[in-house]
Design a protein around this motif. Structure first.
Motif: not given
Length: 470
Positions: A148-158, A164-171, A197-205
């Motif tokens: 159920n995709h609605r489970i993802l909504q529970r972890y919006t801020y996670i 943020l962590v994924l985008l900081v890692l290369p630095l 590349e993974i961050a674009k998915i987590t950002l969309a969620i």
């Protein structure tokens, strides 16, 4: 004689009765998907064999093993859909398979004439097949684990924190790949990975979950100006934060394409959530202002724009990191003409990074304008199906998420194709499913899996049956 029994004004009960000879709709959807998959297999196999005939003049049927690996993977996902998501969209998997297979064919074609693959290094086509297997495997895991995709909504801020962590890692010193032109890669042992590349998915969620809760406040109008309904000043915070975030990606990671992709994703999702055109215009004004400042003060951005405006100028053409790659790609596509030189018959190998950044120009040279239009048509159908899922979704979160994921693919294709054809400056993004790149492949197959899961929950898409009253 007529019966004296009373006749009910309304039916007292209903039961579903299957129409004789008609298959349930869910079974029909999966059979349609299987038929399209077979058609995709024919296209990919023909492309692989034509590459061998064009480059080597003969067929090496050991390639059937590689082709069989792709067939086995996609059939496995098809079987999972039959049992786990029987109402899922029947077009997404075949189209992604066809585009992925064409990409492997062109990368394999470039490997055959690449003199650098003589020292035991792994050919790009082999690596692409491995990452294709990994991407489809992860996609299957998403379909099985996420019921159920609605489970993802529970972890919006996670998901926001993970982005943020994924985008900081290369630095991070010692983890980011500092010798790369753009600081978007991390190195873990022998493997390089692009966390953005993974961050674009987590950002969309994250954007979908946040906008569902904040939509009412963001839709409030404070005043009208030139016919536009402008939001309140206190509600401008989210778009200013995302703008600053994207400008940080541009400044610190030197990645114009990713910055544009993230900000465009947020603008589209906030427009879909609120219906206010003013948000889009404010966002575009902010991005133009930030881009202008970057072009005036950052050499990296300035070179990209100058090479785009004057690609044939010797000062830019001969300079290191100048417009040589762009010009070679343009010459290659012009050499292809309308129907192309034929797979294996052109010279796409003389364009730098033809297997990744400029795979569109390589395919345009050997398949011609007609072949390139066919590939773009497949992307168009893929994005339109994603937007359809967003339009028909049963809940706000699912609608926003499907729209965002579909727009990510569409915008990325536009940025890449626009850069290669000199419509916009080059940005360095990869073409979804087509270009060499393990991070991109894995991320895009996750997007396909999420869209398939979302499409399975569309209301009134269940089994076709006849309701009769008794």
């Amino acid at each position: 004689m007529p019966s004296s029994a009373p006749v009910a004004a309304y039916p007292t009960s209903t039961r579903p009765v299957s129409i004789p000879g008609r298959k349930p709709r869910t079974q029909g959807l999966r059979n349609m998907e299987l038929a399209f998959l077979v058609f995709a297999y024919v296209i990919v196999l023909a492309a692989l064999l034509q590459v061998q005939l064009g480059v080597m003049g003969e067929f090496d049927f050991q390639l059937i093993t590689v082709f069989g690996f792709l067939v086995a993977l996609t059939v496995a996902m098809h079987l999972v859909l039959r049992f786990r998501a029987p109402q899922a969209d029947p077009f997404l998997l075949p189209i992604a398979t066809a585009i992925n297979g064409l990409g492997i064919s062109m990368i394999y074609r470039l490997d055959l004439v690449n003199p650098d693959i003589t020292d035991g290094s792994v050919p790009n086509a082999t690596a692409q097949m491995v990452f294709t297997g990994l991407g489809i495997g992860v996609g299957i895991a998403v379909l099985i684990a996420l019921r159920n995709h609605r489970i993802l909504q529970r972890y919006t801020y996670i998901f926001g924190a993970v982005s943020l962590v994924l985008l900081v890692l290369p630095l991070v010193p010692g983890l980011g790949v500092s010798e790369a032109n753009a600081r978007v890669w991390i190195s873990v042992g022998p493997f390089n990975f692009q966390p953005g590349e993974i961050a674009k998915i987590t950002l969309a969620i994250f954007f979908a979950g946040y906008l569902v809760t904040a939509r009412e406040s963001l839709s409030v109008v404070s005043r009208k100006f030139l016919g536009l309904r402008l939001p309140r000043m206190r509600d401008l915070g989210p778009i200013l934060i995302v703008w600053a975030f994207c400008m940080g990606v541009l400044v610190f990671q030197r990645d114009l394409g990713t910055s544009l992709l993230y900000f465009g994703l947020f603008l589209v999702m906030i427009f879909v959530a609120t219906g206010r055109l003013s948000w889009v215009l404010i966002g575009l004004a902010l991005f133009v202002a930030g881009g202008t400042v970057a072009a005036l003060n950052m050499e990296y951005v300035r070179k990209r724009i100058e090479g785009w405006i004057n690609p044939f100028d010797p000062d830019f053409y001969e300079a290191s990191g100048g417009s040589y790659q762009l010009v070679q790609g343009l010459f290659g596509m012009s050499n292809g003409g309308l129907v192309g030189t034929g797979l294996g018959q052109g010279r796409p190998d003389i364009t730098p990074l033809a297997e990744s950044d400029f795979i569109i120009s390589a395919l345009g040279e050997e398949l011609g304008l007609a072949g390139l239009f066919a590939i773009l048509a497949m992307y168009f159908i893929l994005v339109s199906r994603a937007l359809r899922i967003g339009h028909l979704g049963g809940d706000d979160f699912g609608r926003l998420l499907a729209t965002g994921l579909g727009f990510v693919i569409g915008l990325q294709v536009f940025i890449v194709v626009g850069g290669v054809t000199r419509v916009i400056p080059l940005t360095g993004l990869t073409t979804p499913f087509l270009a060499a790149g393990g991070s991109s492949l894995v991320a895009n197959w996750i997007i396909i899996a999420l869209l398939l899961r979302l499409s399975d929950t569309i209301p009134n898409q269940a089994t076709t049956r006849l309701e009769v009253t008794t």
